[in-house]
Design an enzyme around this catalytic site. Structure first.
Site, short mmCIF file in Angstrom:
data_model
loop_
_atom_site.label_atom_id
_atom_site.label_comp_id
_atom_site.label_asym_id
_atom_site.label_seq_id
_atom_site.Cartn_x
_atom_site.Cartn_y
_atom_site.Cartn_z
N SER A 158 -4.62 2.99 -8.49
CA SER A 158 -5.46 4.19 -8.43
C SER A 158 -6.32 4.24 -9.67
O SER A 158 -5.98 3.68 -10.72
CB SER A 158 -4.59 5.45 -8.36
N ALA A 179 1.22 7.22 -14.39
CA ALA A 179 2.05 6.18 -15.01
C ALA A 179 2.48 5.13 -14.00
O ALA A 179 2.46 3.92 -14.28
CB ALA A 179 3.28 6.82 -15.65
N SER A 180 2.82 5.58 -12.80
CA SER A 180 3.26 4.64 -11.77
C SER A 180 2.14 3.69 -11.37
O SER A 180 2.36 2.51 -11.11
CB SER A 180 3.79 5.39 -10.55
N LYS A 181 0.91 4.19 -11.33
CA LYS A 181 -0.22 3.38 -10.91
C LYS A 181 -0.72 2.48 -12.04
O LYS A 181 -1.21 1.36 -11.79
CB LYS A 181 -1.35 4.27 -10.39
N ILE A 217 -10.24 9.58 -1.94
CA ILE A 217 -10.35 9.07 -0.57
C ILE A 217 -9.71 10.08 0.38
O ILE A 217 -8.66 10.64 0.07
CB ILE A 217 -9.62 7.71 -0.43
N TYR A 271 2.47 10.17 -11.47
CA TYR A 271 1.64 9.36 -10.57
C TYR A 271 0.78 8.38 -11.36
O TYR A 271 0.71 7.19 -11.04
CB TYR A 271 0.76 10.28 -9.73
N ASN A 329 0.80 -1.22 0.00
CA ASN A 329 0.00 0.00 0.00
C ASN A 329 0.84 1.27 0.00
O ASN A 329 0.31 2.36 -0.21
CB ASN A 329 -0.93 -0.02 1.22
#
Length: 314
Positions: A194, A209-211, A240, A207, A135
């Site tokens: 995400s 791209a990473s997810k 969230i 972000y 996580n």
């Protein structure tokens, strides 16, 4: 025989070895066959779970650790690079769930040696690893892609993507280990991705791209673990209220505009960490025994459609 084939033969899941048991009959009808235990009981009874990214007070990791402990886990490891709240979290968990062993570990999720070490600790202590909730993550660069440097881009991928890859790599190996406490290999690896990894406009380029890579890791590794009983899935949260987004929620409350939060999703609200952690609980339990290689969106419906202005449907 190829190395992959040999590896599969060395570790087969309980269902492949024993099959799904016959449940008997009722008035000539076969009873419902089951893999999981009773849903009304502790859902992860006697399992050993590792949760990274567990330091944030409002975080998904903390909420998931509570659910695992509340649902009968034998041990829960709460881990993070930052330790400002971990000891307090451990005291709270020990107070609420005294029968559960709580372990605090500080490490960088992108440090291969450290990830391997916490898994080794769990197996050495308990003879098993059942759940790894990868996580840990960072928010990335809140600016246009043209303004993101190479180092900034790779820094985001190091935590969000490399960290997940290492979790899957080492946790999968740990979950294949059997012992008197765990007769068959298997387990559940849960990766936090995400909705930004599914569609655009939900995060910065680095972000997102990473997810997206996290989703791909879950899918490809699930197939490479064929027959082992180790499942890999990604959770794709929407908006969230966590440490990452706390400033947005707080500012909206100060301005009296909190009703606008989440207005683009069908539920028209943001979520709290527990709502995502409930999915992590399900994926960590045997109730999700046939869920594998999936990107599970928990976004209020945001990713189900295209952006629109409420009240302006054509």
């Amino acid at each position: 025989m190829s190395g992959a084939a040999k590896q599969r033969l060395q570790a087969l899941s309980q269902q492949l070895v024993e099959g799904i048991p016959d449940a008997g009959s009722f008035e000539g009808m076969p009873k419902i066959r089951q893999v999981a235990g009773d849903s009304v009981g502790p859902r992860v009874k006697d399992k050993v779970a590792i949760v990274t990214g567990a330091n944030s007070i409002a975080g998904i990791g903390r909420a998931a650790a509570h659910l695992y402990a509340a649902n009968g886990a034998k041990a829960v490891y709460i881990c993070d690079f930052s330790t400002s709240n971990l000891d307090a979290h451990a005291r709270e968990l020990n107070t609420l769930y005294p029968s559960v062993s709580i372990h605090v570990h500080q490490f960088d999720a992108a440090d291969s040696t450290a990830v391997s070490a916490v898994i080794t600790d769990a197996i050495t202590r308990y003879g098993r690893l059942d759940i790894y909730f990868a996580n840990a993550g960072i928010v990335g660069q809140p600016k246009l892609f043209t303004d993101i440097t190479s180092d900034e881009f790779m820094s985001t991928l190091r935590t969000n993507t490399l960290g997940v890859f290492l979790a899957v790599k080492h946790a999968a190996a740990g979950m294949r280990i059997t012992s008197p406490q765990k007769q068959y290999p298997g387990g559940s690896i849960i990766c936090t991705a995400s909705v930004a990894g599914l569609r655009s406009n939900a995060g910065s380029t680095d972000y997102s791209a990473s997810k997206a890579a996290v989703v791909s890791i879950a899918q490809t590794c699930a197939y490479q673990l064929t027959g082992s009983g180790v499942r890999v899935n990604a959770i794709c949260p929407g908006l969230i209220e966590t440490g990452m987004t706390q400033a947005l929620f707080d500012t909206a409350r100060e301005r009296g505009t909190q009703r606008k939060i989440g207005q683009l999703n069908p539920l028209q609200r943001g979520a709290v960490a527990d709502e995502v952690a409930r999915v992590a609980l399900f994926l960590g339990s045997d109730e999700s025994s046939y869920v594998n290689g999936q990107a599970w969106a928990v976004c209020g419906g945001l990713s189900a459609g295209h952006p629109f202005v409420p009240g302006k449907l054509a």
